[in-house]
Design an enzyme around this catalytic site. Structure first.
Site, PDB file in Angstrom:
ATOM      1  CD  GLU A 134      -2.868   1.385   0.470  1.00  0.00           C
ATOM      2  OE1 GLU A 134      -2.491   1.619  -0.689  1.00  0.00           O
ATOM      3  OE2 GLU A 134      -4.059   1.404   0.818  1.00  0.00           O
ATOM      4  CG  ASP A 135      -0.840   4.839  -1.583  1.00  0.00           C
ATOM      5  OD1 ASP A 135      -1.541   4.256  -0.724  1.00  0.00           O
ATOM      6  OD2 ASP A 135      -1.317   5.662  -2.388  1.00  0.00           O
ATOM      7  CG  ASP A 170      -5.225   9.203   6.542  1.00  0.00           C
ATOM      8  OD1 ASP A 170      -4.789   9.615   7.627  1.00  0.00           O
ATOM      9  OD2 ASP A 170      -6.031   9.867   5.851  1.00  0.00           O
ATOM     10  CG  ASP A 225      -4.305  10.388  -6.038  1.00  0.00           C
ATOM     11  OD1 ASP A 225      -4.190   9.644  -5.041  1.00  0.00           O
ATOM     12  OD2 ASP A 225      -5.412  10.757  -6.473  1.00  0.00           O
TER      13      ASP A 225
HETATM   14  P1  IMP Z   1      -7.314   5.052   4.958  1.00  0.00           P
HETATM   15  O1  IMP Z   1      -8.378   4.046   4.681  1.00  0.00           O
HETATM   16  O2  IMP Z   1      -7.837   6.271   5.637  1.00  0.00           O
HETATM   17  O3  IMP Z   1      -6.115   4.474   5.669  1.00  0.00           O
HETATM   18  O4  IMP Z   1      -6.897   5.636   3.556  1.00  0.00           O
HETATM   19  C1  IMP Z   1      -5.905   5.126   2.802  1.00  0.00           C
HETATM   20  C2  IMP Z   1      -6.015   5.707   1.409  1.00  0.00           C
HETATM   21  O5  IMP Z   1      -6.348   7.104   1.409  1.00  0.00           O
HETATM   22  C3  IMP Z   1      -4.670   5.594   0.747  1.00  0.00           C
HETATM   23  O6  IMP Z   1      -4.564   4.380   0.045  1.00  0.00           O
HETATM   24  C4  IMP Z   1      -4.668   6.793  -0.156  1.00  0.00           C
HETATM   25  O7  IMP Z   1      -5.264   6.448  -1.382  1.00  0.00           O
HETATM   26  C5  IMP Z   1      -5.525   7.815   0.525  1.00  0.00           C
HETATM   27  N1  IMP Z   1      -4.691   8.779   1.271  1.00  0.00           N
HETATM   28  C6  IMP Z   1      -4.632   8.949   2.603  1.00  0.00           C
HETATM   29  N2  IMP Z   1      -3.775   9.914   2.944  1.00  0.00           N
HETATM   30  C7  IMP Z   1      -3.230  10.358   1.775  1.00  0.00           C
HETATM   31  C8  IMP Z   1      -2.226  11.347   1.461  1.00  0.00           C
HETATM   32  O8  IMP Z   1      -1.635  12.030   2.330  1.00  0.00           O
HETATM   33  N3  IMP Z   1      -1.949  11.501   0.146  1.00  0.00           N
HETATM   34  C9  IMP Z   1      -2.544  10.773  -0.832  1.00  0.00           C
HETATM   35  N4  IMP Z   1      -3.465   9.835  -0.587  1.00  0.00           N
HETATM   36  C10 IMP Z   1      -3.815   9.634   0.717  1.00  0.00           C
HETATM   37 MG    MG Z   2      -4.512   4.291  -2.155  1.00  0.00          MG
END
Ligand code: IMP
Ligand code: MG
Length: 172
Positions: free
Chosen positions: A96-97, A100, A156
């Site tokens: 995963e990139d 968050d 992105d």
């Molecule tokens: P989560 O489910 O909140 O952990 O979100 C993860 C996804 O949100 C990542 O795979 C990204 O696609 C997007 N995301 C969260 N933070 C960032 C950021 O700082 N830059 C770009 N994409 C983000």
């Molecule tokens: Mg993503």
């Protein structure tokens, strides 16, 4: 207007990817490793990480969509592209990139586990901790960042900036 500022430069990223590849190579000897990338954000990291791992492995991708605004995920997730390899008894490493809130990767971990994978672990280039809602173990974290919206090296904002070689913070 938006401003971007380099947070982690390309050379620092490459050193970290080499280190992650070395760890993974050590941990997955005699296993059936599948690198399973989360599209679109992981595509550049995946290409570098795969080449930093000195093992016989397979590569596949999946894609998920979450409803919400463009800078955070909402928790309502659906899979828009499923993995195509048979995951049964394979040692899956989710690539995963950025993690968050943790909602996406926790959902994916549970999805993979429910498909009878032999094991599931998580490699995330960036572990962004400030907004974490779902506790999830990241076995191979690249960089830990407290806060901020990051772009570049696959990441992105509204599908832009993925091609930047460095990881940058974006401020409106
Ligand atoms: P989560 O489910 O909140 O952990 O979100 C993860 C996804 O949100 C990542 O795979 C990204 O696609 C997007 N995301 C969260 N933070 C960032 C950021 O700082 N830059 C770009 N994409 C983000
Ligand atoms: Mg993503």
């Amino acid at each position: 207007m938006t401003r971007k500022k380099i947070l982690i430069d390309a050379q620092t990223i490459q050193r970290k990817v080499t280190e992650l590849g070395r760890q993974i190579t050590g941990d997955y000897q005699d296993r059936r490793l599948v690198l399973l990338g989360v599209l679109n954000g992981s595509f550049i990291f995946m290409a570098d990480l795969a080449r930093a791992i000195d093992l016989s492995l397979e590569v596949d991708f999946l894609r998920v969509a979450s409803y919400g605004n463009s800078t955070s995920s909402s928790g309502s997730i659906r899979m828009t592209k499923a993995p195509e390899l048979d995951l049964k008894d394979r040692d899956i490493l989710l690539v995963e990139d950025i993690v968050d809130t943790g909602t996406t990767i926790a959902w994916l971990r549970d999805y993979i586990a429910s498909h009878e994978a032999g094991s599931v672990r998580i490699c995330a280039l960036i572990d962004k901790q400030e907004r974490r809602q779902t506790e999830v173990e990241i076995h191979y974290p690249g960089f830990t960042v407290e806060e901020g919206f990051l772009v570049g090296y696959g990441l992105d904002y509204a599908e832009k900036y993925r091609n930047l070689p460095d990881i940058c913070t974006l401020t409106p």
